[in-house]
Design a protein around this motif. Structure first.
Motif, PDB file in Angstrom:
ATOM      1  N   TYR A   2     130.399-112.829  -5.000  1.00 33.21           N
ATOM      2  CA  TYR A   2     131.726-112.970  -4.945  1.00 33.21           C
ATOM      3  C   TYR A   2     132.250-113.484  -3.562  1.00 33.21           C
ATOM      4  N   PRO A   3     133.395-114.164  -3.679  1.00 30.17           N
ATOM      5  CA  PRO A   3     134.110-114.778  -2.448  1.00 30.17           C
ATOM      6  C   PRO A   3     134.525-113.616  -1.548  1.00 30.17           C
ATOM      7  N   LYS A  41     135.875-108.277  -7.317  1.00 37.30           N
ATOM      8  CA  LYS A  41     134.886-108.141  -8.162  1.00 37.30           C
ATOM      9  C   LYS A  41     135.443-107.650  -9.429  1.00 37.30           C
ATOM     10  N   PRO A  42     136.377-106.716  -9.378  1.00 37.67           N
ATOM     11  CA  PRO A  42     137.179-106.439 -10.824  1.00 37.67           C
ATOM     12  C   PRO A  42     137.728-107.626 -11.635  1.00 37.67           C
ATOM     13  N   VAL A  43     138.087-108.797 -10.801  1.00 37.12           N
ATOM     14  CA  VAL A  43     138.512-109.742 -11.627  1.00 37.12           C
ATOM     15  C   VAL A  43     137.337-110.574 -12.254  1.00 37.12           C
ATOM     16  N   LEU A  44     136.265-110.694 -11.310  1.00 35.98           N
ATOM     17  CA  LEU A  44     135.296-111.994 -11.551  1.00 35.98           C
ATOM     18  C   LEU A  44     133.926-111.079 -12.320  1.00 35.98           C
ATOM     19  N   ALA A  45     133.738-109.905 -12.255  1.00 33.50           N
ATOM     20  CA  ALA A  45     132.313-109.223 -12.868  1.00 33.50           C
ATOM     21  C   ALA A  45     132.243-109.686 -14.332  1.00 33.50           C
ATOM     22  N   VAL A  50     136.226-118.241 -14.405  1.00 37.46           N
ATOM     23  CA  VAL A  50     136.147-119.335 -15.763  1.00 37.46           C
ATOM     24  C   VAL A  50     137.637-119.881 -16.436  1.00 37.46           C
ATOM     25  N   TYR A  51     138.472-118.581 -16.125  1.00 43.36           N
ATOM     26  CA  TYR A  51     139.946-118.798 -16.776  1.00 43.36           C
ATOM     27  C   TYR A  51     140.973-118.867 -15.744  1.00 43.36           C
ATOM     28  N   CYS A  94     142.270-117.137 -11.656  1.00 48.82           N
ATOM     29  CA  CYS A  94     143.071-117.683 -10.523  1.00 48.82           C
ATOM     30  C   CYS A  94     143.981-116.994 -10.335  1.00 48.82           C
ATOM     31  N   LEU A  95     145.023-116.729 -11.282  1.00 47.05           N
ATOM     32  CA  LEU A  95     146.212-115.931 -10.883  1.00 47.05           C
ATOM     33  C   LEU A  95     146.322-114.522 -10.397  1.00 47.05           C
TER      34      LEU A  95
END
Length: 511
Positions: A104-105, A110-114, A121-122, A126-127
């Protein structure tokens, strides 16, 4: 809102109707479970003919490698399989199969990208990143996404300054702010809208559900929806065969406009799909309506009975020939007899009908209903099998009953790496053995050296492929390269102008 008219929705509706008509069940497609293991098994197999968004060879390959196990996996597949994010598919698959590789960056993301294994992907992700890291409101974050998507440098420079300041104000270091900004900049430009992807994934899942649990009804709906598309019907027929579903030929008393479901007389447990009139070339809506109207009270008892009851203007000579040639009237005699006797029988019946309409009466009959008995068919031997099969190919777009070179194709199937319809799955640079019947040879002279080479079209019943044969190999094989000849080719897969090209390394006949 994006309103789309999708054939797949028609297929879903027809499949549900078929289930109700044949099994008495009502399928509420909006209430099916979204965690059905059998559905994910179907998708993971890559056997996705008829499944929305997942039919292409590339998507089949992704499905086999990813082995989706949740609805969110399907949503991500739909979003990733496009120019730009496609390069991330392997990372996504690696993240799912080996969670230890996910990075993860920043841990706060992590909660956003897990859900997507560390990959944005969406657009919505990013928002959220801009909201979490730099305090953007979601409306401000959407303005940021638009600026990045349109690549407006001046606005992006201002947004970068705003983002880094916001991130520092929330306690993140300049290094972290720069890294996350780069991440947003990279993904926001081509990120897919998640709600759009989820809507597509829902239709994909629903079609996969119907194919899994109601395969006969689903494939009948696919065939009916695609009946006017000669490119779509052959692979759908091939899929039915793979699934063990019997396809019955056209039958004047049994067939309807589209494909229909009948009991399979060879198996008490299974059902078969009857070929529909609408998939026969030259048989249009007016002719079909006339046939269905004429037989609604009783079946046709003979060829003459058929000719006397349909509208001969709508069911004209061309329509009748087409029905005979594909076997639709086989119940009344062999095709050679029907074709030979057709004109006389139609002429006799037309004369009797004209006389009846004018108040005259034949010396031979008392009632018009006896007309069919006046015109017996000539008794001659059936046409040769290759000619009958050629009729099928001309009027259906493929060989329905059998391929004239079925034995050779069976031999070829044991020796190849991929069938021709699946060649889009091939990797650039790979060597593959493919095969089929040579249906076309296009010989040309090279610009340099004035040597002869060729482009050879192969067909295997599932699809076609063009193979490039360069001068050296062509000189070695030219003497035995002929149309209607079964052959095997070892080819190298190359890409030219974003299209796969198959370069022959060797060629040999199949005997």
């Amino acid at each position: 809102m994006d309103f789309l008219g999708l054939r797949n929705l028609t297929i879903l509706g027809k499949a549900i109707d078929y289930v109700t008509a044949t099994q008495g069940k009502i399928v509420d497609i909006s209430s099916i479970p979204l965690d059905d293991p059998a559905v994910f098994t179907t998708i993971s197999s890559g056997e996705t003919t008829g499944i929305f968004q997942l039919e292409s060879p590339g998507m089949r390959r992704v499905a086999r490698n990813l082995r989706p196990s949740s609805f969110s996996d399907i949503t991500a597949m739909v979003a990733l399989y496009r120019p730009g994010p496609m390069e991330l598919i392997n990372d996504f698959i690696l993240g799912k199969t080996n969670p230890q590789t996910v990075k993860y960056p920043h841990d706060d993301l992590k909660p956003v990208l897990a859900e997507t294994y560390g990959i944005a992907v969406y657009q919505e992700q990013c928002l959220q990143i801009a909201n979490i890291m730099a305090g953007y409101s979601l409306s401000e974050a959407d303005m940021l996404r638009r600026a990045i998507g349109k690549k407006k440098r001046a606005i992006m420079a201002k947004e970068k300054l705003k983002f880094t300041r916001g991130a520092k104000a929330k306690g993140y270091s300049n290094q972290v702010a720069e890294r996350v900004w780069g991440y947003i900049e990279r993904f926001a430009g081509y990120g897919f809208n998640k709600s759009h992807a989820a809507a597509y994934a829902m239709i994909a899942y629903q079609t996969a559900y119907m194919k899994t649990h109601y395969p006969v009804e689903f494939m009948t709906a696919v065939l009916t929806a695609e009946s006017g598309n000669t490119d779509k019907i052959p692979p759908a027929i091939e899929e039915c065969k793979r699934m063990g579903i019997v396809i019955l030929p056209p039958n004047i008393n049994q067939s309807q406009t589209g494909f229909t479901i009948e009991p399979n007389l060879n198996s008490l447990e299974k059902r078969a799909i009857r070929f529909g009139f609408s998939a026969i070339k030259n048989v249009g809506t007016a002719a079909i309506d006339s046939i269905l109207e004429a037989k609604k009270d009783s079946a046709f008892s003979s060829f003459a009975d058929f000719c006397s009851r349909v509208d001969n203007q709508k069911v004209n000579k061309k329509v009748l020939e087409s029905l005979i040639k594909v076997g639709g009237l086989d119940a009344f005699g062999n095709r050679a007899s029907l074709l030979l006797g057709m004109d006389k029988i139609r002429g006799d019946i037309e004369r009797e009908q004209v006389q009846a309409a004018s108040g005259q009466q034949s010396l031979f009959i008392a009632h018009a209903k006896d007309v069919p008995k006046l015109a017996p068919l000539p008794q001659i031997d059936e046409l040769p099998l290759p000619e009958l099969l050629n009729f099928e190919k001309q009027l259906l777009g493929f060989y329905l009953s059998q391929h004239p070179m079925a034995d050779a194709l069976n031999t070829i199937a044991q020796k190849i790496d991929l069938k021709l319809h699946a060649l889009a799955e091939a990797s650039e640079g790979s060597l593959l053995v493919i095969g089929g019947i040579i249906t076309k040879i296009r010989r040309i002279i090279t610009r340099k050296g004035n040597h002869e080479m060729a482009f050879i079209t192969l067909e295997d019943g599932t699809g076609t492929a063009e193979v490039v044969v360069f001068p050296n190999l062509f000189a070695q094989t030219n003497q035995f390269l002929n149309e209607d000849t079964p052959a095997l080719a070892t080819v190298k897969v190359e890409t030219k102008e974003d299209q796969l090209s198959f370069i022959a390394q060797s060629l040999r006949l199949v005997t």
